[in-house]
Write a protein that holds these residues in place. Structure first.
Motif, PDB file in Angstrom:
ATOM      1  N   LEU A 258      27.517  31.676  33.019  1.00 50.16           N
ATOM      2  CA  LEU A 258      28.969  31.583  32.967  1.00 50.16           C
ATOM      3  C   LEU A 258      29.501  30.772  34.146  1.00 50.16           C
ATOM      4  O   LEU A 258      29.088  30.984  35.282  1.00 50.16           O
ATOM      5  N   PRO A 259      30.426  29.835  33.888  1.00 53.27           N
ATOM      6  CA  PRO A 259      31.042  29.134  35.019  1.00 53.27           C
ATOM      7  C   PRO A 259      32.053  30.062  35.702  1.00 53.27           C
ATOM      8  O   PRO A 259      32.988  30.525  35.071  1.00 53.27           O
ATOM      9  N   LEU A 260      31.813  30.354  36.953  1.00 48.59           N
ATOM     10  CA  LEU A 260      32.669  31.286  37.685  1.00 48.59           C
ATOM     11  C   LEU A 260      33.335  30.585  38.859  1.00 48.59           C
ATOM     12  O   LEU A 260      32.722  29.760  39.525  1.00 48.59           O
ATOM     13  N   THR A 261      34.573  30.935  39.108  1.00 50.69           N
ATOM     14  CA  THR A 261      35.271  30.477  40.303  1.00 50.69           C
ATOM     15  C   THR A 261      35.342  31.663  41.244  1.00 50.69           C
ATOM     16  O   THR A 261      35.948  32.678  40.930  1.00 50.69           O
ATOM     17  N   TRP A 262      34.682  31.523  42.394  1.00 52.22           N
ATOM     18  CA  TRP A 262      34.542  32.622  43.341  1.00 52.22           C
ATOM     19  C   TRP A 262      35.616  32.544  44.416  1.00 52.22           C
ATOM     20  O   TRP A 262      35.980  31.478  44.881  1.00 52.22           O
ATOM     21  N   PHE A 263      36.074  33.719  44.852  1.00 56.70           N
ATOM     22  CA  PHE A 263      37.043  33.846  45.938  1.00 56.70           C
ATOM     23  C   PHE A 263      36.541  34.883  46.933  1.00 56.70           C
ATOM     24  O   PHE A 263      36.040  35.932  46.532  1.00 56.70           O
ATOM     25  N   LYS A 264      36.717  34.581  48.219  1.00 58.20           N
ATOM     26  CA  LYS A 264      36.324  35.518  49.269  1.00 58.20           C
ATOM     27  C   LYS A 264      37.342  36.645  49.335  1.00 58.20           C
ATOM     28  O   LYS A 264      38.546  36.415  49.296  1.00 58.20           O
ATOM     29  N   SER A 265      36.850  37.853  49.441  1.00 58.88           N
ATOM     30  CA  SER A 265      37.731  39.010  49.549  1.00 58.88           C
ATOM     31  C   SER A 265      38.559  38.931  50.820  1.00 58.88           C
ATOM     32  O   SER A 265      38.063  38.566  51.884  1.00 58.88           O
TER      33      SER A 265
ATOM     34  N   ALA B   1      35.859  46.718  35.666  1.00 60.11           N
ATOM     35  CA  ALA B   1      37.087  46.491  36.437  1.00 60.11           C
ATOM     36  C   ALA B   1      37.720  47.798  36.900  1.00 60.11           C
ATOM     37  O   ALA B   1      38.257  47.873  38.008  1.00 60.11           O
ATOM     38  N   THR B   2      37.629  48.850  36.096  1.00 56.46           N
ATOM     39  CA  THR B   2      38.221  50.131  36.493  1.00 56.46           C
ATOM     40  C   THR B   2      37.499  50.713  37.708  1.00 56.46           C
ATOM     41  O   THR B   2      38.145  51.261  38.605  1.00 56.46           O
ATOM     42  N   ALA B   3      36.186  50.579  37.743  1.00 58.48           N
ATOM     43  CA  ALA B   3      35.421  51.064  38.893  1.00 58.48           C
ATOM     44  C   ALA B   3      35.739  50.247  40.141  1.00 58.48           C
ATOM     45  O   ALA B   3      35.876  50.795  41.235  1.00 58.48           O
ATOM     46  N   PHE B   4      35.871  48.942  39.975  1.00 59.05           N
ATOM     47  CA  PHE B   4      36.200  48.077  41.108  1.00 59.05           C
ATOM     48  C   PHE B   4      37.590  48.405  41.652  1.00 59.05           C
ATOM     49  O   PHE B   4      37.794  48.467  42.861  1.00 59.05           O
ATOM     50  N   ALA B   5      38.543  48.637  40.762  1.00 56.19           N
ATOM     51  CA  ALA B   5      39.899  48.995  41.189  1.00 56.19           C
ATOM     52  C   ALA B   5      39.898  50.299  41.971  1.00 56.19           C
ATOM     53  O   ALA B   5      40.595  50.428  42.989  1.00 56.19           O
ATOM     54  N   SER B   6      39.100  51.269  41.544  1.00 57.61           N
ATOM     55  CA  SER B   6      38.996  52.540  42.277  1.00 57.61           C
ATOM     56  C   SER B   6      38.382  52.322  43.652  1.00 57.61           C
ATOM     57  O   SER B   6      38.829  52.915  44.641  1.00 57.61           O
ATOM     58  N   PHE B   7      37.371  51.479  43.730  1.00 59.34           N
ATOM     59  CA  PHE B   7      36.735  51.176  45.003  1.00 59.34           C
ATOM     60  C   PHE B   7      37.730  50.516  45.958  1.00 59.34           C
ATOM     61  O   PHE B   7      37.856  50.909  47.118  1.00 59.34           O
ATOM     62  N   VAL B   8      38.466  49.508  45.478  1.00 60.82           N
ATOM     63  CA  VAL B   8      39.443  48.813  46.323  1.00 60.82           C
ATOM     64  C   VAL B   8      40.522  49.786  46.799  1.00 60.82           C
ATOM     65  O   VAL B   8      40.923  49.760  47.966  1.00 60.82           O
ATOM     66  N   ALA B   9      40.974  50.657  45.915  1.00 62.01           N
ATOM     67  CA  ALA B   9      41.978  51.653  46.316  1.00 62.01           C
ATOM     68  C   ALA B   9      41.428  52.549  47.417  1.00 62.01           C
ATOM     69  O   ALA B   9      42.142  52.886  48.367  1.00 62.01           O
ATOM     70  N   GLY B  10      40.168  52.931  47.326  1.00 63.59           N
ATOM     71  CA  GLY B  10      39.539  53.751  48.354  1.00 63.59           C
ATOM     72  C   GLY B  10      39.432  53.024  49.685  1.00 63.59           C
ATOM     73  O   GLY B  10      39.662  53.605  50.749  1.00 63.59           O
ATOM     74  N   VAL B  11      39.102  51.733  49.636  1.00 60.51           N
ATOM     75  CA  VAL B  11      39.031  50.932  50.871  1.00 60.51           C
ATOM     76  C   VAL B  11      40.408  50.867  51.520  1.00 60.51           C
ATOM     77  O   VAL B  11      40.553  51.085  52.723  1.00 60.51           O
ATOM     78  N   LYS B  12      41.429  50.582  50.720  1.00 56.57           N
ATOM     79  CA  LYS B  12      42.792  50.482  51.258  1.00 56.57           C
ATOM     80  C   LYS B  12      43.258  51.805  51.847  1.00 56.57           C
ATOM     81  O   LYS B  12      44.005  51.831  52.816  1.00 56.57           O
ATOM     82  N   ALA B  13      42.818  52.912  51.271  1.00 55.96           N
ATOM     83  CA  ALA B  13      43.226  54.232  51.739  1.00 55.96           C
ATOM     84  C   ALA B  13      42.389  54.716  52.919  1.00 55.96           C
ATOM     85  O   ALA B  13      42.646  55.780  53.469  1.00 55.96           O
ATOM     86  N   GLY B  14      41.393  53.933  53.324  1.00 57.76           N
ATOM     87  CA  GLY B  14      40.550  54.306  54.454  1.00 57.76           C
ATOM     88  C   GLY B  14      39.567  55.423  54.149  1.00 57.76           C
ATOM     89  O   GLY B  14      39.160  56.160  55.038  1.00 57.76           O
ATOM     90  N   GLU B  15      39.157  55.535  52.900  1.00 52.08           N
ATOM     91  CA  GLU B  15      38.246  56.604  52.503  1.00 52.08           C
ATOM     92  C   GLU B  15      36.792  56.372  52.880  1.00 52.08           C
ATOM     93  O   GLU B  15      35.976  57.265  52.754  1.00 52.08           O
ATOM     94  N   PHE B  16      36.455  55.163  53.332  1.00 48.68           N
ATOM     95  CA  PHE B  16      35.074  54.841  53.692  1.00 48.68           C
ATOM     96  C   PHE B  16      34.981  54.612  55.183  1.00 48.68           C
ATOM     97  O   PHE B  16      35.796  53.915  55.779  1.00 48.68           O
ATOM     98  N   ARG B  17      33.987  55.176  55.784  1.00 49.75           N
ATOM     99  CA  ARG B  17      33.790  55.005  57.214  1.00 49.75           C
ATOM    100  C   ARG B  17      32.905  53.804  57.476  1.00 49.75           C
ATOM    101  O   ARG B  17      32.062  53.449  56.668  1.00 49.75           O
ATOM    102  N   ALA B  18      33.098  53.171  58.622  1.00 47.17           N
ATOM    103  CA  ALA B  18      32.304  51.998  59.006  1.00 47.17           C
ATOM    104  C   ALA B  18      30.890  52.390  59.309  1.00 47.17           C
ATOM    105  O   ALA B  18      30.577  53.447  59.719  1.00 47.17           O
TER     106      ALA B  18
END
Length: 70
Positions: free
Chosen positions: A6-13, A53-70
């Motif tokens: 698949l031709p994909l256009t990638w973007f850095k987070s 996409a639903t799993a990715f959205a949940s992951f991003v929401a968790g990152v934004k909420a600070g649910e993951f430790r460094a």
């Protein structure tokens, strides 16, 4: 599912750090298929992970909420 043919256009987070821990994703593919391709920007020809996409959205929401430790 693989993204090899698949031709994909990638973007850095926007959450990728400047210390080399960079994640890229292909939002147009995600919008069209409901599957989010992810890869390490340091290895653009390496493997890509794909997640619903639903799993990715949940992951991003968790990152934004600070649910993951460094």
């Amino acid at each position: 599912m693989t993204t090899d043919s698949l031709p994909l256009t990638w973007f850095k987070s926007s959450y990728s750090g400047s210390g080399g821990s960079c994640v890229e994703w292909a939002p147009a593919h995600a919008a069209a298929t409901g599957i989010v391709p992810l890869r390490d920007s340091k290895d653009p020809h390496g493997p890509a992970l794909t997640v619903p996409a639903t799993a990715f959205a949940s992951f991003v929401a968790g990152v934004k909420a600070g649910e993951f430790r460094a």
